[in-house]
Write a protein that holds these residues in place. Structure first.
Motif, short mmCIF file in Angstrom:
data_model
loop_
_atom_site.label_atom_id
_atom_site.label_comp_id
_atom_site.label_asym_id
_atom_site.label_seq_id
_atom_site.Cartn_x
_atom_site.Cartn_y
_atom_site.Cartn_z
N ALA A 1 15.57 -28.13 -0.80
CA ALA A 1 15.81 -26.94 0.38
C ALA A 1 17.14 -26.20 -0.05
O ALA A 1 17.27 -24.92 -0.15
CB ALA A 1 15.81 -27.31 1.70
N GLY B 1 14.44 -20.57 0.00
CA GLY B 1 13.59 -19.83 1.51
C GLY B 1 12.35 -21.12 0.58
O GLY B 1 11.85 -20.29 -0.60
N PRO B 2 10.79 -20.36 1.21
CA PRO B 2 10.03 -21.19 0.60
C PRO B 2 8.85 -20.45 -0.06
O PRO B 2 8.14 -20.05 -0.97
CB PRO B 2 8.85 -21.60 1.71
CG PRO B 2 9.60 -20.40 3.31
CD PRO B 2 11.15 -21.04 3.00
N ARG C 1 5.52 -20.35 -1.19
CA ARG C 1 4.86 -21.64 -0.54
C ARG C 1 4.23 -21.95 0.91
O ARG C 1 5.21 -20.96 1.62
CB ARG C 1 6.22 -23.12 -0.96
CG ARG C 1 6.76 -22.96 -2.28
CD ARG C 1 7.51 -24.04 -2.51
NE ARG C 1 8.66 -23.74 -3.75
CZ ARG C 1 9.03 -23.28 -4.39
NH1 ARG C 1 9.50 -22.18 -4.22
NH2 ARG C 1 9.47 -23.37 -5.86
N ASP D 1 4.37 -23.73 4.21
CA ASP D 1 5.71 -24.43 5.59
C ASP D 1 4.79 -25.36 5.95
O ASP D 1 4.70 -24.64 6.64
CB ASP D 1 6.91 -23.56 5.53
CG ASP D 1 8.13 -24.02 6.27
OD1 ASP D 1 7.63 -25.25 5.86
OD2 ASP D 1 8.60 -23.31 6.71
N TRP E 1 7.18 -28.02 1.55
CA TRP E 1 7.00 -26.60 0.95
C TRP E 1 5.77 -26.82 0.20
O TRP E 1 6.54 -26.72 -1.24
CB TRP E 1 8.17 -25.51 0.98
CG TRP E 1 8.88 -25.25 1.60
CD1 TRP E 1 9.08 -25.32 3.15
CD2 TRP E 1 10.73 -24.95 2.01
NE1 TRP E 1 9.94 -24.91 3.88
CE2 TRP E 1 10.91 -24.62 3.57
CE3 TRP E 1 11.84 -24.21 1.16
CZ2 TRP E 1 12.87 -24.68 3.44
CZ3 TRP E 1 12.29 -23.87 1.30
CH2 TRP E 1 13.14 -23.70 2.26
N VAL F 1 8.97 -28.73 -3.01
CA VAL F 1 10.35 -28.47 -2.36
C VAL F 1 10.80 -29.30 -0.84
O VAL F 1 9.51 -29.50 -0.01
CB VAL F 1 10.69 -27.24 -2.28
CG1 VAL F 1 12.65 -27.13 -1.37
CG2 VAL F 1 10.14 -25.74 -2.71
N VAL G 1 12.26 -30.50 2.33
CA VAL G 1 13.25 -29.72 3.65
C VAL G 1 13.58 -30.94 4.29
O VAL G 1 13.88 -31.45 4.71
CB VAL G 1 12.71 -28.78 4.86
CG1 VAL G 1 13.99 -28.46 5.24
CG2 VAL G 1 12.12 -27.78 3.58
N PRO H 1 0.85 -25.59 9.99
CA PRO H 1 1.45 -24.59 9.36
C PRO H 1 0.68 -23.44 10.47
O PRO H 1 0.23 -23.41 11.28
CB PRO H 1 0.50 -23.97 7.99
CG PRO H 1 -0.63 -24.88 7.83
CD PRO H 1 0.03 -25.83 8.62
#
Length: 273
Positions: A66, A71-72, A75, A77, A82, A213, A215, A232
């Protein structure tokens, strides 16, 4: 449209241990043939696998941490992951019925799927080589086979896991395991269906994995602990689909086996984009 499927989890233990799953029974025979003696070298993993201690695979093309992206973006989250979204992609989230905890995600395209999960890892070293050895040993103990492989993300396991069809006959389910060590995390990807045996079919899903991604967060976590996922925002329960017959694992299923059933029917949550 992205699909979020709830899936039962009866045992949270051994998240990184022996794994397996079933495909549509009609596809099993075709996949078994593909991992046989006549399978392409890229599928059978005839390339020598680097020994434990090999440096971490270059991640400049992803998957990303991340801290390496802004940021996402586009994508999806779902907490610690992501996920990339493209036209025609179906996203299925595993949800433990007893607790409501999201434990993994499947990216499904046509006859192929890849399960992605992220785990905590030590700051000083990667853990994929160690985990891969344990997965290989567990599948072998269950009567399956594991061949070494080396692909886009480095070391891989090319596995055939025993699975029982509804008619009682036993076949083998092909699975391809890959792992990427990142900063304080491990992203594990398990390829199912055509992507487990056909490099051409695997390519689009590998592209998706490279866009994932992770996090990690700053919270202290023990090595191998599953990074927390969530549904989500705006996800809503969808209707129950009709039940289909499902294969069963032959013999005693290894811990965590039920977590790898991307085509299992169950309650669904949908998001329209």
């Amino acid at each position: 449209m992205s699909l979020f499927k709830r899936k039962r989890r009866s045992d949270e233990a051994e998240l990184l241990g022996d794994e397996g799953a079933e495909l549509d029974p009609a596809e099993l025979e075709e996949h078994d043939a593909a991992v046989g003696a006549d399978a392409p070298d890229a599928v059978r993993g005839d390339v020598d696998t680097p020994a434990s201690g090999t440096p971490v695979v270059d991640r400049t093309g992803g998957p990303y941490d991340a801290e390496e992206v802004d940021g996402p973006g586009e994508r999806l989250d779902v907490g610690a992951l992501w996920l990339p979204l493209i036209e025609g992609l179906e996203v299925q989230l595993q949800v433990e019925e007893a607790t409501g905890q999201v434990t993994g995600a499947f990216l499904v395209q046509g006859e192929s799927a890849v399960q992605v999960q992220a785990f905590a890892a030590p700051r000083t070293e990667g853990i994929w080589n160690e985990i891969a050895d344990e997965i290989a040993a567990g599948i072998t103990e269950q009567g399956g086979t594991v061949d070494p492989g080396y692909g886009r993300f480095g070391r891989e396991l090319l596995a055939r896991v025993p699975a029982q069809h509804p008619d009682g006959t036993v076949g083998f389910q092909p699975l391809r395991f890959a792992g990427v060590d990142g900063p304080r995390w491990l992203l594990r990807a398990v390829f199912h269906g055509q992507a487990a045996v056909d490099p051409d079919a695997a390519g689009p899903l590998e592209d998706l994995v490279s866009q994932v991604v992770v996090v990690r967060g700053r919270e202290p976590m023990g090595p191998r602990e599953l990074l927390p996922l969530r549904l989500p925002e705006g996800a809503q329960d969808g209707p129950l689909p009709e039940d289909d017959p499902e294969d069963e694992v032959a013999g005693d299923a290894p811990p965590g086996y039920e977590d790898l059933q991307p085509f299992e029917r169950g309650p669904e949550i949908t998001e329209r984009r």
